[in-house]
Design a protein around this motif. Structure first.
Motif, short mmCIF file in Angstrom:
data_model
loop_
_atom_site.label_atom_id
_atom_site.label_comp_id
_atom_site.label_asym_id
_atom_site.label_seq_id
_atom_site.Cartn_x
_atom_site.Cartn_y
_atom_site.Cartn_z
N UNK A 296 -64.13 40.18 -53.07
CA UNK A 296 -63.43 39.78 -51.84
C UNK A 296 -62.35 40.81 -51.51
N UNK A 297 -61.58 41.20 -52.53
CA UNK A 297 -60.51 42.18 -52.27
C UNK A 297 -61.10 43.51 -51.79
N UNK A 298 -62.18 43.95 -52.44
CA UNK A 298 -62.81 45.23 -52.07
C UNK A 298 -63.31 45.18 -50.63
N UNK A 299 -63.98 44.08 -50.28
CA UNK A 299 -64.50 43.94 -48.91
C UNK A 299 -63.34 43.89 -47.91
N UNK A 300 -62.33 43.08 -48.23
CA UNK A 300 -61.21 42.91 -47.30
C UNK A 300 -60.54 44.26 -47.03
N UNK A 301 -60.37 45.06 -48.08
CA UNK A 301 -59.73 46.37 -47.89
C UNK A 301 -60.62 47.29 -47.07
N UNK A 302 -61.93 47.21 -47.27
CA UNK A 302 -62.86 48.12 -46.57
C UNK A 302 -62.89 47.86 -45.07
N UNK A 303 -62.47 46.67 -44.64
CA UNK A 303 -62.47 46.39 -43.20
C UNK A 303 -61.04 46.25 -42.65
N UNK A 304 -60.04 46.55 -43.49
CA UNK A 304 -58.67 46.58 -42.99
C UNK A 304 -57.98 45.23 -42.92
N UNK A 305 -58.51 44.24 -43.64
CA UNK A 305 -57.87 42.92 -43.62
C UNK A 305 -56.54 42.96 -44.37
N UNK A 306 -55.55 42.23 -43.86
CA UNK A 306 -54.25 42.17 -44.52
C UNK A 306 -53.80 40.73 -44.80
N UNK A 307 -54.58 39.73 -44.37
CA UNK A 307 -54.18 38.34 -44.59
C UNK A 307 -54.12 38.09 -46.11
N UNK A 308 -52.96 37.64 -46.61
CA UNK A 308 -52.82 37.42 -48.06
C UNK A 308 -53.83 36.43 -48.63
N UNK A 309 -54.43 35.57 -47.80
CA UNK A 309 -55.43 34.64 -48.31
C UNK A 309 -56.59 35.37 -48.98
N UNK A 310 -56.84 36.61 -48.53
CA UNK A 310 -57.97 37.40 -49.06
C UNK A 310 -57.57 38.27 -50.24
N UNK A 311 -56.25 38.45 -50.42
CA UNK A 311 -55.79 39.51 -51.32
C UNK A 311 -54.84 39.03 -52.42
N UNK A 312 -54.14 37.95 -52.14
CA UNK A 312 -53.04 37.52 -53.01
C UNK A 312 -53.34 36.11 -53.52
N UNK A 313 -53.65 36.05 -54.81
CA UNK A 313 -54.07 34.78 -55.40
C UNK A 313 -53.02 33.69 -55.23
N UNK A 314 -51.76 34.06 -55.43
CA UNK A 314 -50.68 33.06 -55.32
C UNK A 314 -50.61 32.52 -53.89
#
Lengths: 148, 142
Positions: free
Chosen positions: A24-42
């Motif tokens: 999920x993190x790899x995909x989110x970064x590859x498309x420029x996503x910044x929403x913490x729901x995709x990147x930040x477990x907490x």
């Protein structure tokens, strides 16, 4: 003329994909996503999710293998060098969460020739479920130009 | 920090959602190939792309669609909603060809809001080239 023997209606065997936190993190970064729901477990947990949330377009990741198997089916006979992605539709019931196992079934829904433009449309559908519950569907429209 | 009384984005018929701009760098298609599993050489191999009559490597249509999706989920988030849960449907047509190292601009306008679902029309352009047309998104906004 395109091959008119393409097996319209054919359903391909289901494939199951395990949604991974780092994918999920790899995909989110590859498309420029910044929403913490995709990147930040907490942040995802604070919003009430068990783990990271997959962006809606992550559907591409779990559907690509089952879709690829259908598109490369010799009975369909797509001429890949002439292939363009003409259109795409997705419907989502809910986002997927890391750790979930999603099962996808692809069907060849339609083969249509637009003879005036020398184009052949191959339309595939997918349907994805988690434990039998529908999570997404898609309509994948591929166009082969100047089919011999 | 204080609560913002009025969300900066509102889903109302006729309103424009915030534009999204992103410039895919030289290796964006390589990272997207790895992330998505789509290794079609027209996206990652300059020589191959030219051999099949393209100007060079082109963007994955689904990367561009992901920018259209992101414009919707970010607008939903700015309206106080949970972005990925709000997006119910997205349909696009790919036209023209996107290329790396040129800014992509996604524009979205709310067409209608009915029964808590907003229908949004969206396009993506690079300069004067429209690379996504007839985009239609549905978001649960109420």
């Amino acid at each position: 003329m395109a091959d008119s023997t393409a097996p319209v209606g054919k359903q391909y065997p289901p494939l199951t994909y395990v949604v991974g936190r780092e994918k999920i993190r790899e995909y989110a970064r590859a498309v420029g996503e910044t929403d913490p729901l995709y990147l930040d477990l907490a942040a995802a947990r604070a919003a009430g999710h068990a783990d990271l949330v997959a962006p809606p377009m992550f559907v591409v990741v779990y559907a690509s293998e089952p879709l690829g198997r259908a598109m490369f089916d010799p009975e369909v006979g797509i001429d890949f060098p002439r292939l363009v992605h003409g259109g795409q539709e997705f419907r989502w019931e809910r986002p997927l969460i890391a750790g979930e196992e999603v099962t996808t079934v692809v069907t060849l829904d339609e083969v249509r020739q637009l003879e005036s433009a020398n184009l052949t449309y191959y339309v595939f559908g997918h349907r994805s479920t988690v434990a039998g519950e529908l999570v997404s569907t898609g309509v994948w429209t591929n166009i082969v130009r100047g089919a011999a | 920090m204080s609560e913002t009384p009025t969300p900066p984005v509102r889903f109302e018929a006729g309103s424009e959602l915030p534009e999204l701009t992103i410039t895919p760098d030289r290796y964006a298609t390589v990272r997207y190939a790895g992330a998505s599993g789509d290794f079609n050489p027209i996206h990652i191999d300059e020589d191959f792309a030219k051999q099949v009559g393209l100007p060079g490597r082109i963007l994955h249509g689904l990367w561009t669609m992901a920018q259209v999706a992101r414009a919707q989920t970010e607008a939903a988030r700015a309206a106080g909603l949970e972005g990925p849960s709000a997006l119910l449907r997205l349909k696009v047509e790919f036209r023209g060809m996107g290329v790396p190292e040129q800014e992509v601009l996604v524009s979205s306008t709310v067409d209608a809001v009915e029964d808590g679902v907003a229908t949004v029309k969206a396009t993506a352009k690079q300069g004067s080239t429209r690379i996504v047309r007839n985009g239609v998104a549905e978001l649960r906004v109420g």
